[in-house]
Structure formats: C-alpha cells, structure tokens
Design a protein around this motif. Structure first.
Motif, PDB file in Angstrom:
ATOM      1  N   ASP A 189       0.820  -1.226   0.000  1.00 15.92           N
ATOM      2  CA  ASP A 189       0.000   0.000   0.000  1.00 15.92           C
ATOM      3  C   ASP A 189       0.853   1.274   0.000  1.00 15.92           C
ATOM      4  O   ASP A 189       0.341   2.366   0.201  1.00 15.92           O
ATOM      5  CB  ASP A 189      -0.948  -0.002   1.198  1.00 15.92           C
ATOM      6  N   ASN A 190       2.175   1.124  -0.243  1.00 19.88           N
ATOM      7  CA  ASN A 190       3.098   2.260  -0.307  1.00 19.88           C
ATOM      8  C   ASN A 190       3.276   2.986   1.024  1.00 19.88           C
ATOM      9  O   ASN A 190       3.423   4.206   1.059  1.00 19.88           O
ATOM     10  CB  ASN A 190       2.693   3.241  -1.405  1.00 19.88           C
ATOM     11  N   THR A 191       3.295   2.230   2.099  1.00 21.95           N
ATOM     12  CA  THR A 191       3.569   2.801   3.414  1.00 21.95           C
ATOM     13  C   THR A 191       4.890   3.563   3.405  1.00 21.95           C
ATOM     14  O   THR A 191       5.009   4.626   4.017  1.00 21.95           O
ATOM     15  CB  THR A 191       3.600   1.690   4.492  1.00 21.95           C
ATOM     16  N   ALA A 192       5.895   3.045   2.704  1.00 19.28           N
ATOM     17  CA  ALA A 192       7.210   3.698   2.663  1.00 19.28           C
ATOM     18  C   ALA A 192       7.120   5.097   2.073  1.00 19.28           C
ATOM     19  O   ALA A 192       7.830   6.013   2.517  1.00 19.28           O
ATOM     20  CB  ALA A 192       8.198   2.851   1.878  1.00 19.28           C
ATOM     21  N   GLU A 193       6.260   5.301   1.093  1.00 21.02           N
ATOM     22  CA  GLU A 193       6.101   6.633   0.497  1.00 21.02           C
ATOM     23  C   GLU A 193       5.515   7.612   1.509  1.00 21.02           C
ATOM     24  O   GLU A 193       5.914   8.780   1.555  1.00 21.02           O
ATOM     25  CB  GLU A 193       5.239   6.561  -0.767  1.00 21.02           C
ATOM     26  N   VAL A 194       4.592   7.142   2.319  1.00 17.24           N
ATOM     27  CA  VAL A 194       4.029   7.987   3.377  1.00 17.24           C
ATOM     28  C   VAL A 194       5.125   8.314   4.389  1.00 17.24           C
ATOM     29  O   VAL A 194       5.236   9.451   4.850  1.00 17.24           O
ATOM     30  CB  VAL A 194       2.828   7.289   4.054  1.00 17.24           C
ATOM     31  N   ALA A 195       5.958   7.326   4.709  1.00 17.02           N
ATOM     32  CA  ALA A 195       7.065   7.561   5.639  1.00 17.02           C
ATOM     33  C   ALA A 195       8.024   8.611   5.095  1.00 17.02           C
ATOM     34  O   ALA A 195       8.506   9.467   5.844  1.00 17.02           O
ATOM     35  CB  ALA A 195       7.798   6.246   5.917  1.00 17.02           C
ATOM     36  N   LYS A 196       8.276   8.589   3.806  1.00 20.80           N
ATOM     37  CA  LYS A 196       9.151   9.584   3.191  1.00 20.80           C
ATOM     38  C   LYS A 196       8.549  10.986   3.294  1.00 20.80           C
ATOM     39  O   LYS A 196       9.265  11.964   3.510  1.00 20.80           O
ATOM     40  CB  LYS A 196       9.425   9.221   1.732  1.00 20.80           C
ATOM     41  N   GLN A 197       7.237  11.085   3.155  1.00 22.47           N
ATOM     42  CA  GLN A 197       6.562  12.375   3.318  1.00 22.47           C
ATOM     43  C   GLN A 197       6.667  12.854   4.771  1.00 22.47           C
ATOM     44  O   GLN A 197       6.854  14.039   5.034  1.00 22.47           O
ATOM     45  CB  GLN A 197       5.100  12.271   2.903  1.00 22.47           C
ATOM     46  N   LEU A 198       6.570  11.902   5.697  1.00 21.53           N
ATOM     47  CA  LEU A 198       6.690  12.245   7.117  1.00 21.53           C
ATOM     48  C   LEU A 198       8.112  12.702   7.458  1.00 21.53           C
ATOM     49  O   LEU A 198       8.289  13.556   8.325  1.00 21.53           O
ATOM     50  CB  LEU A 198       6.273  11.055   7.989  1.00 21.53           C
ATOM     51  N   GLN A 199       9.109  12.154   6.768  1.00 27.01           N
ATOM     52  CA  GLN A 199      10.484  12.609   6.967  1.00 27.01           C
ATOM     53  C   GLN A 199      10.603  14.094   6.636  1.00 27.01           C
ATOM     54  O   GLN A 199      11.327  14.821   7.312  1.00 27.01           O
ATOM     55  CB  GLN A 199      11.457  11.806   6.103  1.00 27.01           C
ATOM     56  N   LYS A 200       9.901  14.537   5.608  1.00 25.49           N
ATOM     57  CA  LYS A 200       9.920  15.951   5.225  1.00 25.49           C
ATOM     58  C   LYS A 200       9.140  16.808   6.230  1.00 25.49           C
ATOM     59  O   LYS A 200       9.534  17.934   6.521  1.00 25.49           O
ATOM     60  CB  LYS A 200       9.342  16.121   3.826  1.00 25.49           C
ATOM     61  N   ALA A 201       8.045  16.271   6.732  1.00 26.00           N
ATOM     62  CA  ALA A 201       7.205  17.013   7.673  1.00 26.00           C
ATOM     63  C   ALA A 201       7.837  17.121   9.060  1.00 26.00           C
ATOM     64  O   ALA A 201       7.590  18.094   9.783  1.00 26.00           O
ATOM     65  CB  ALA A 201       5.828  16.352   7.781  1.00 26.00           C
ATOM     66  N   PHE A 202       8.645  16.124   9.423  1.00 28.85           N
ATOM     67  CA  PHE A 202       9.301  16.091  10.726  1.00 28.85           C
ATOM     68  C   PHE A 202      10.808  15.908  10.516  1.00 28.85           C
ATOM     69  O   PHE A 202      11.368  14.856  10.821  1.00 28.85           O
ATOM     70  CB  PHE A 202       8.741  14.949  11.587  1.00 28.85           C
ATOM     71  N   PRO A 203      11.488  16.924   9.990  1.00 30.44           N
ATOM     72  CA  PRO A 203      12.907  16.775   9.639  1.00 30.44           C
ATOM     73  C   PRO A 203      13.763  16.378  10.838  1.00 30.44           C
ATOM     74  O   PRO A 203      13.625  16.931  11.928  1.00 30.44           O
ATOM     75  CB  PRO A 203      13.301  18.151   9.100  1.00 30.44           C
ATOM     76  N   GLY A 204      14.629  15.380  10.591  1.00 29.42           N
ATOM     77  CA  GLY A 204      15.542  14.913  11.627  1.00 29.42           C
ATOM     78  C   GLY A 204      14.921  14.002  12.664  1.00 29.42           C
ATOM     79  O   GLY A 204      15.593  13.545  13.579  1.00 29.42           O
ATOM     80  N   ARG A 205      13.645  13.733  12.538  1.00 29.17           N
ATOM     81  CA  ARG A 205      12.937  12.903  13.527  1.00 29.17           C
ATOM     82  C   ARG A 205      12.600  11.501  13.027  1.00 29.17           C
ATOM     83  O   ARG A 205      12.397  10.592  13.804  1.00 29.17           O
ATOM     84  CB  ARG A 205      11.623  13.572  13.948  1.00 29.17           C
ATOM     85  N   ILE A 206      12.483  11.337  11.715  1.00 29.33           N
ATOM     86  CA  ILE A 206      12.012  10.085  11.129  1.00 29.33           C
ATOM     87  C   ILE A 206      13.155   9.402  10.389  1.00 29.33           C
ATOM     88  O   ILE A 206      13.803  10.000   9.532  1.00 29.33           O
ATOM     89  CB  ILE A 206      10.852  10.319  10.136  1.00 29.33           C
ATOM     90  N   ILE A 207      13.379   8.132  10.711  1.00 27.28           N
ATOM     91  CA  ILE A 207      14.348   7.298  10.005  1.00 27.28           C
ATOM     92  C   ILE A 207      13.558   6.168   9.364  1.00 27.28           C
ATOM     93  O   ILE A 207      12.766   5.496  10.039  1.00 27.28           O
ATOM     94  CB  ILE A 207      15.402   6.730  10.966  1.00 27.28           C
TER      95      ILE A 207
END
Length: 87
Positions: free
Chosen positions: A49-67
C-alpha cells in the motif's frame, strides 16, 4: 549542561499507510509537549500500500525525527531481533 536523552521509537509497519501519519503525529505531540528529544524509526516490510512513500513524506514534515528502514519482502518481527545460537 548535559545533553538530553533521545528516546527512540521503533515502528514495524506493513500496510499502515493510513495509520502511520496518525501515530507519528501523536508521538510527536506527546514528546514535544513533555520536552523530550526523540526519533522514530519506521521499519517497513515492502508494504504493497506504499507505506514507505508515506514515511518519506513524514520525513519531510518532521525533519531529523524520522528514520526509514525498508526491508525486502514481508520478514516479520522475528527477523528484526538478534538471536543466539541454539535459541
């Protein structure tokens, strides 16, 4: 002044596209409200379901917080921990 502890949160995911933004937002709100440093490690097992793509968007929304750690195939939780011989 001593640096603050950083709390890691590990989120194993598989088909969590809809839930991931909610849990990340709730975690961010809780840690921020209480003045804690944190990072969220999202481990995705190639969710269709492209969970990884959502995670990549979250990396941008929460810089330095999401790995994001992407794994090939549905490996499950058992492969994420270390094992001793004979265990």
């Amino acid at each position: 002044m001593a640096p603050k502890n950083k709390y890691p949160v590990i989120l194993p995911t598989y088909n969590e596209r809809k839930n991931l933004p909610i849990i990340v937002s709730l975690l961010n709100d809780s840690f921020t409200k209480n003045g804690f440093e944190y990072e969220i490690v999202i481990v995705d097992d190639s969710s269709p379901d492209n969970t990884a793509e959502v995670a990549k968007q979250l990396q941008k929304a929460f810089p330095g917080r999401i790995i994001l750690k992407q794994r090939t195939g549905k490996l499950g939780l058992g492969t994420g921990r270390s094992r001793r011989d004979g265990a």
